[in-house]
Design an enzyme around this catalytic site. Structure first.
Site, PDB file in Angstrom:
ATOM      1  N   HIS B 119       0.866  -1.175   0.000  1.00  0.00           N
ATOM      2  CA  HIS B 119       0.000   0.000   0.000  1.00  0.00           C
ATOM      3  C   HIS B 119       0.909   1.233   0.000  1.00  0.00           C
ATOM      4  O   HIS B 119       2.012   1.190   0.532  1.00  0.00           O
ATOM      5  CB  HIS B 119      -0.838  -0.050   1.279  1.00  0.00           C
ATOM      6  CG  HIS B 119      -1.867   1.019   1.386  1.00  0.00           C
ATOM      7  ND1 HIS B 119      -1.560   2.311   1.722  1.00  0.00           N
ATOM      8  CD2 HIS B 119      -3.219   0.982   1.196  1.00  0.00           C
ATOM      9  CE1 HIS B 119      -2.681   3.025   1.742  1.00  0.00           C
ATOM     10  NE2 HIS B 119      -3.696   2.249   1.433  1.00  0.00           N
ATOM     11  N   LYS B 223     -10.154   0.203  10.909  1.00  0.00           N
ATOM     12  CA  LYS B 223     -10.396  -1.015  10.126  1.00  0.00           C
ATOM     13  C   LYS B 223     -10.723  -2.198  11.033  1.00  0.00           C
ATOM     14  O   LYS B 223     -11.057  -3.273  10.564  1.00  0.00           O
ATOM     15  CB  LYS B 223      -9.180  -1.344   9.251  1.00  0.00           C
ATOM     16  CG  LYS B 223      -8.945  -0.340   8.122  1.00  0.00           C
ATOM     17  CD  LYS B 223      -7.944  -0.893   7.134  1.00  0.00           C
ATOM     18  CE  LYS B 223      -7.235   0.165   6.322  1.00  0.00           C
ATOM     19  NZ  LYS B 223      -8.071   0.826   5.323  1.00  0.00           N
ATOM     20  N   CYS B 361      -4.665   1.829  -3.913  1.00  0.00           N
ATOM     21  CA  CYS B 361      -3.445   2.444  -3.363  1.00  0.00           C
ATOM     22  C   CYS B 361      -2.213   1.554  -3.474  1.00  0.00           C
ATOM     23  O   CYS B 361      -1.161   1.888  -2.931  1.00  0.00           O
ATOM     24  CB  CYS B 361      -3.619   2.870  -1.907  1.00  0.00           C
ATOM     25  SG  CYS B 361      -4.947   4.030  -1.654  1.00  0.00           S
TER      26      CYS B 361
END
Lengths: 142, 408
Positions: B119, B223, B361
């Protein structure tokens, strides 16, 4: 107003068989690269202009149906036009996608995007190539 | 195993959006009532700053804030709560690690060993560290489906001055659980440290930092069922001691003098300048407790079950291409043949399914799997096989015409 089926045919035709999608290595062309920050659309538009007239306008890159079709339609529309005429068309297109009054007569096939303003997350797809074209005209006329 | 219907009832986003199928928990997860209550309680019952007040409500919030380190330590099985540094999220944690390598831990021509699945948050800070230290970055050759080959990884250490290995616990696009324990063992054998991006791993997989022996592990609250704005850097104490903060200010210093001398507090406070996201930390505390009550083994097993269920159903469809059929941790990357990912995602939105399209990403990953954009469905504890069934029925009947119609 175009009917929905006709709009779909126009969009898919320009997406599947774009008239103006090609890589240009001719140094006489000016190019602007425009990549969306939030999605994958990544287009480069190339313009060749002489004496204030757009002689050629093409693009390359990766895009969704909306970014590809809108850029291709605009390339068709603007080729052969003066910068002034092109700006009128582009302004009307920008007005259309931001739900402002616009002259549908000058937009021809680009009227297929007359309800795009309802899809907030896709307006950027429908303007990514258009903004590149506007930048190219600015570069030529600076 | 937990009762998923009971779990669903803990989430107001599920209760309030009966028709929404949310398959974008990899971007951010929903929050259970008790997390939201913790935030509300803070603002309605004991709103005050931490570590500054000599009055009851401040002492009480300071205690809950500091106790969260113990909760998080228990959550990832760290012995010492001082090894839990609070940050604004994974990105801040990963930056803090890379910053210290760039300034203090790396020398010219040292090698940062990483991969192309990273990422942006786990690669861009290392680009800067490389620049700062005049070090080099090398990429571990992955298999064509981006799975990990320990042999190829071990070969990277030959004749190279590798000082740090940087990898995700779970790839945010591919959903593979990387063999971090073996990766760490090999790195340590060669004298390299290991920094792991746990953003997608910690919420879905039972983590034991002692067993893994990783040197750094970064993750975000939002998350893992907690609020946004808070996160964690776990680090080994002796390494954290050698590190310097990226930011200076209130609360992190013990003393400072006219001549510019600063005496910092100890680990972890020295990294936490300024009033932190108190509500975020308190919410994260409840999120971690909630996950522990469900049992991370169960969370992991349920995530694996949903992933497998979705992939098996997709495999029966002719119009779908799956990029990570071996995914384990609640992440499925796929495309509908002949349909650009964003066109499909916009159509699914019209059908009440929220998921992500794009490169997620991880912009170097296309060099490995040769696909520039995918759809990404990500699951969490509140998702069900019924939702997957409904979604598969939608996918089955999706055509490019329908996708285009959705904007006309």
């Amino acid at each position: 107003m175009m009917d929905r089926e006709y709009k779909r045919i126009i969009l898919l035709d320009h997406y599947n068989n774009p008239n103006n999608k090609k890589l240009i290595e001719d140094k006489r062309y000016k190019s602007v690269h425009n990549a969306s920050e939030s999605c994958i659309d990544d287009l480069t538009v190339y313009m060749l202009a002489e004496d204030g007239i757009i002689k050629d306008l093409v693009f390359s890159g990766i895009g969704c149906t909306i970014s590809t079709a809108s850029t291709d339609i605009m390339c068709d529309l603007l080729k052969g036009k003066s910068f002034e005429e092109a700006r009128t068309i582009l302004n009307n297109y920008e007005n259309m996608v931001s739900e402002k009054p616009f002259d549908e007569d000058v937009l021809e096939e680009a009227n297929a995007f007359d309800t795009l303003y309802q899809q907030a997350n896709r307006i950027k797809c429908g303007t990514i190539g258009i903004h590149a074209i506007e930048e190219l005209i600015d570069e030529y006329t600076e | 195993m937990f009762d998923v219907n009971k779990v669903r009832n803990d989430f107001p986003m599920i209760r309030n959006n009966k028709d929404l199928i949310y398959f974008d928990s990899g971007a951010t997860s929903f929050k259970p009532d008790r997390v939201i209550k913790a935030i509300m309680d803070y603002y309605t019952l004991y709103n005050s700053n931490i570590h500054r007040g000599d009055y009851d409500i401040s002492i009480s919030v300071s205690k809950t804030y500091d106790d969260t380190r113990k909760t998080i330590a228990r959550f990832i099985n760290a012995d010492d709560p001082r090894c839990i540094v609070f940050s604004s999220g994974s990105t801040a944690s990963l930056n803090l690690v890379a910053y210290n390598f760039g300034r203090n831990f790396l020398k010219e021509c040292d090698v940062i060993l990483t991969s192309q699945v990273e990422h942006a948050s786990n690669i861009l800070p290392w680009f800067k560290a490389r620049e700062e230290a005049k070090a080099n970055i090398e990429y571990i050759p992955l298999n064509p489906d981006a799975t990990f080959d320990l042999k190829k990884y071990e070969e990277c250490f030959k004749d190279k001055n590798i000082k740090v290995v940087v990898l995700p616990y779970v790839s945010n696009v591919m959903g593979y659980i990387y063999p971090i324990k073996e990766i760490t063992r090999i790195a340590h054998e060669h004298g390299a440290l290991v920094s792991i991006d746990g953003a997608q791993g910690v919420p879905h997989v039972k983590i034991d930092v002692k067993d893994l022996d990783v040197d750094f592990l970064s993750f975000s609250s939002h998350k893992m069922l907690g609020p946004a704005g808070a996160g964690v850097l776990y680090g080994k104490y002796e390494l954290l001691e050698k590190m310097e903060p990226m930011m200076y200010g209130g609360d992190s210093n013990a003393r400072f003098y006219n001549d510019g001398t600063i005496i910092l507090k100890n680990v972890p406070e020295k990294f936490e300048s300024g009033t932190p996201c108190i509500e975020g930390v308190l919410g994260m505390n409840e999120a971690a407790k909630y996950l522990m009550e469900l049992g991370m083994e169960n969370v992991e097993e349920y995530g694996r079950y949903l992933t497998r269920y979705f992939i098996d159903r997709l495999k029966n469809l002719d119009n779908v291409e799956i990029y990570n059929p071996e995914s384990e941790a609640g992440i499925v990357a796929f495309n509908l043949k002949g349909i650009f990912a964003q066109d499909a995602a916009s159509y699914f939105n019209k059908c009440g399914v929220a998921l992500r399209s794009g490169n997620h990403c991880a912009k170097l990953l296309q060099n490995v799997i040769n696909v520039t954009e995918t759809l990404r469905a990500t699951f969490n504890v509140y998702n069900t096989t019924e939702e997957i069934d409904r979604f598969v029925d939608i996918i089955k009947d999706t055509t490019i015409e329908k996708c285009v119609d959705s904007i006309l």
